[in-house]
Write an enzyme that holds these catalytic residues in place. Structure first.
Site, PDB file in Angstrom:
ATOM      1  CB  THR A   3      23.167  38.008 -13.960  1.00  0.00           C
ATOM      2  OG1 THR A   3      23.281  39.364 -13.529  1.00  0.00           O
ATOM      3  CG2 THR A   3      21.708  37.617 -14.062  1.00  0.00           C
ATOM      4  CB  THR A  27      19.660  46.259 -14.519  1.00  0.00           C
ATOM      5  OG1 THR A  27      19.392  46.793 -15.724  1.00  0.00           O
ATOM      6  CG2 THR A  27      19.404  44.764 -14.666  1.00  0.00           C
ATOM      7  CD  GLU A  29      27.785  43.757 -16.272  1.00  0.00           C
ATOM      8  OE1 GLU A  29      27.855  44.629 -17.145  1.00  0.00           O
ATOM      9  OE2 GLU A  29      27.078  42.742 -16.355  1.00  0.00           O
ATOM     10  CG  ASN A  39      28.751  45.041 -20.248  1.00  0.00           C
ATOM     11  OD1 ASN A  39      27.792  44.323 -20.023  1.00  0.00           O
ATOM     12  ND2 ASN A  39      29.345  45.766 -19.316  1.00  0.00           N
ATOM     13  CB  SER A  83      29.987  35.898 -27.711  1.00  0.00           C
ATOM     14  OG  SER A  83      30.810  36.779 -26.990  1.00  0.00           O
TER      15      SER A  83
END
Lengths: 388, 388
Positions: free
Chosen positions: A147, A184, A264, A383, A388
């Site tokens: 991802t 995750t 991230e 994040n 969006s």
């Protein structure tokens, strides 16, 4: 490498059109046997994604013949319709793969929560992936489950039993929402060793307990975490349990370290070792508290050896310790001794990506290592703009 | 306003030279009586700063005649020497104020952890502050306790008892390390009502439980949190307990809201209301879990109504709920119904500083409100550069 390093497995990774950017988003891993033993570990989040609820049921049977994984959508918080979609995914894969039963096909999804998957793209994607299944497909499968991962993650380990080589390989995706129980991530491990389901299960749980369960990138626990271990028996080797379990642990530790290394927005990987704890549980609790302290994570980002924030994090736990006997080292400089100022903080060199924090509780002999990341403006940016 | 709104109190705020920038850094609050009843609530962090350890002892006597507060240094994790410094601070104030006992002088400190205070500046500062004590000094005292606060915080409430007016006033500092039990902050409340120590204590604990204990800016618990309530009895009024307790709660709630409104780097104040919980404890646990979810905090910063992150935070708690009966509203739009997609997320307007998240557990009738902030690049910047 990856899930096709072990004999008896084929895999594929393709672009099904689930991701709007057209990138690879669907992976298929097939166990061609002769054995189909399997074990699985899933998120401890009580809000579980549809594929987790499905795959937990599949794993109860102890056999998995194939795994369908998709990025581009988590299929979490999608209600009865989301579960029907997961079910349809397994049913369709069973038909496409011929001779398979949907009840032995695990499904895993990752991406945004709260959106239904585009089944008009996912189901044809399974057909396409099936035509591309290959003994060399592990790399492509690892790429298709990314991802916000910047690199795909694979690992391999193995051994020999009575002169017969056996292998454990795996792939993982992570990046965000990485916290204990599990982080995750989607992980598929495969082995060509001939191992029964109960031993697979024991080895997998033992391995995840000290690897994936001890990485904490951002304190956030996912709804989709899935770790699967499939055994084909294709090597004909039957390794001793301890040797096999150690190989599984090695692959899990390798992948877990890669997850932290690609979290991230992170600029630092933080190895937190809690030593001289009264119990392993105490060591883990203290390690996690330190790992989740936003102020400390910011300080590490700023290369500031702010040991006071380590102590204030320790102080919020129920672990056994005396505040006046706490010692803290950052990159091996004991900046805090007996709960107070220790060696000169200017001696601490924090220029490199890996930062080591050692917390000595002076309360026993147990220890644990937790891996975490720093907190950066890039994490915030990534994040706050993700959906969006 | 502030600590001199109530009769019987004088205060001062001066620059003692503790802060390197030369700003105000020392406050003195004196209770001139006739009563000297007092109550205090302190951090539940097990690593407690020297002034907390000292003031806890002072409060056990139930009487406080003066409070010395400094910014520019927390005097936390400073060992026996740090405690000696706090003791010397109280002793010096007792001498300077004449007729006071060190055992009735509370001390509070805020600033960096792990540094000894410059006593050669702090002690003369007490002398200077004593000469400036005034019935109008509350505002200056509130200014002197700021660290990274951008504004000083004061509040006032009161009532009438048998035609005699009485007042509760207070000041607070906060900004960072704000999390339950308590938030990082120093708060001094004063009242001219004639209230005995036990009732003061009960009123203060009840008020902090639902105000300061329910703000969570960054999940980090301080070593220095202190909330003091001093009663002079100077108004001659003896209000009914309930009326007095409500005034204390009003002032605490006002100050707590101001702390959240001025938290480090924050661009949004998030009001998290958990409703229909099986118990108040459940509601608080769920509210705190939501408040601490970094991914959600980033989403709020990005004005992204990412309700999936609310659900994943709820899922990590032990509260009673059925995942399929969870509802979530963001700014009154029920974007999640029955654990799945609800109203159109595009209807959510998140342009304003205050964001309201409502989590409906459908498990009972209890509720709680937790206040939090978003996570921003400014927070990261401020806290990675704080001590350098």
């Amino acid at each position: 490498m990856s899930v096709t390093a072990a004999k008896g497995f084929t895999a594929a990774g393709i672009a099904a059109g689930i991701k709007e950017n057209g990138g690879p988003d669907l992976a298929l891993v097939v166990n061609d046997g002769p054995r189909r033993a399997a074990a699985g570990v899933f998120t401890s989040n009580r809000v579980k994604a549809a594929p987790v609820l499905w795959s937990e049921q599949v794993l109860k049977g102890g056999a998995v013949t194939a795994v369908v994984l998709n990025s581009g959508g988590a299929n979490a918080c999608t209600g009865p319709r989301g579960f029907q979609d997961t079910h349809a995914t397994a049913e369709h894969a069973a038909v496409v793969l011929e001779g398979h039963s949907a009840g032995e096909i695990a499904v895993a999804s990752t991406g945004l929560i709260g959106l239904l998957l585009p089944m008009d793209k996912l189901l044809p994607g399974i057909e396409k992936a099936a035509t591309e299944l290959s003994e060399h497909g592990g790399e492509k499968a690892a790429i298709a489950i990314k991802t916000t991962d910047t690199v795909h993650k694979t690992a391999v380990a193995g051994g020999e039993s009575d002169g017969v080589a056996w292998t454990v390989g795996g792939m993982a995706k992570g990046a965000g929402m990485l916290a204990p129980g599990l982080a995750t991530m989607l992980v598929v491990l495969t082995t060509d060793a001939d191992i029964e389901t109960p031993a697979l299960d024991t080895a997998l749980r033992a391995a995840t307990r000290t690897t994936f369960d001890r990485v904490d990138s951002d304190g956030c626990m996912s709804t989709n975490d899935t770790v699967l271990l499939l055994a084909s028996g294709a090597s004909g080797a039957t390794p001793a349990y301890d040797e096999f379990a150690e190989a599984v642990r090695t692959v899990c530790a390798d992948l877990a370290r890669q997850l932290i290394g690609d979290a991230e927005g992170a600029s630092k990987d933080i190895r937190i070792e809690v030593v001289n704890a009264a119990s392993e549980d105490d060591a883990v609790e203290v390690g996690r508290s330190i790992a989740r302290n936003n102020l400390l994570k910011c300080a590490v980002h700023g290369e500031d050896p702010n040991w006071g924030r380590v102590l204030s994090a320790i102080g919020t736990t129920a672990a056994a310790f005396d505040p006046d006997r706490l010692n803290v080292a950052i990159n091996d400089v004991w900046v805090c001794r007996n709960g107070s100022v220790g060696e000169d903080r200017d001696l601490v060199d924090m220029r490199y990506r890996e930062v080591r924090i050692t917390a000595d509780l002076s309360a026993g002999t147990e220890s644990a290592v937790i891996w975490a990341n720093d907190l950066t403006a890039d994490y915030v940016h990534e994040n706050s703009a993700y959906s969006s």
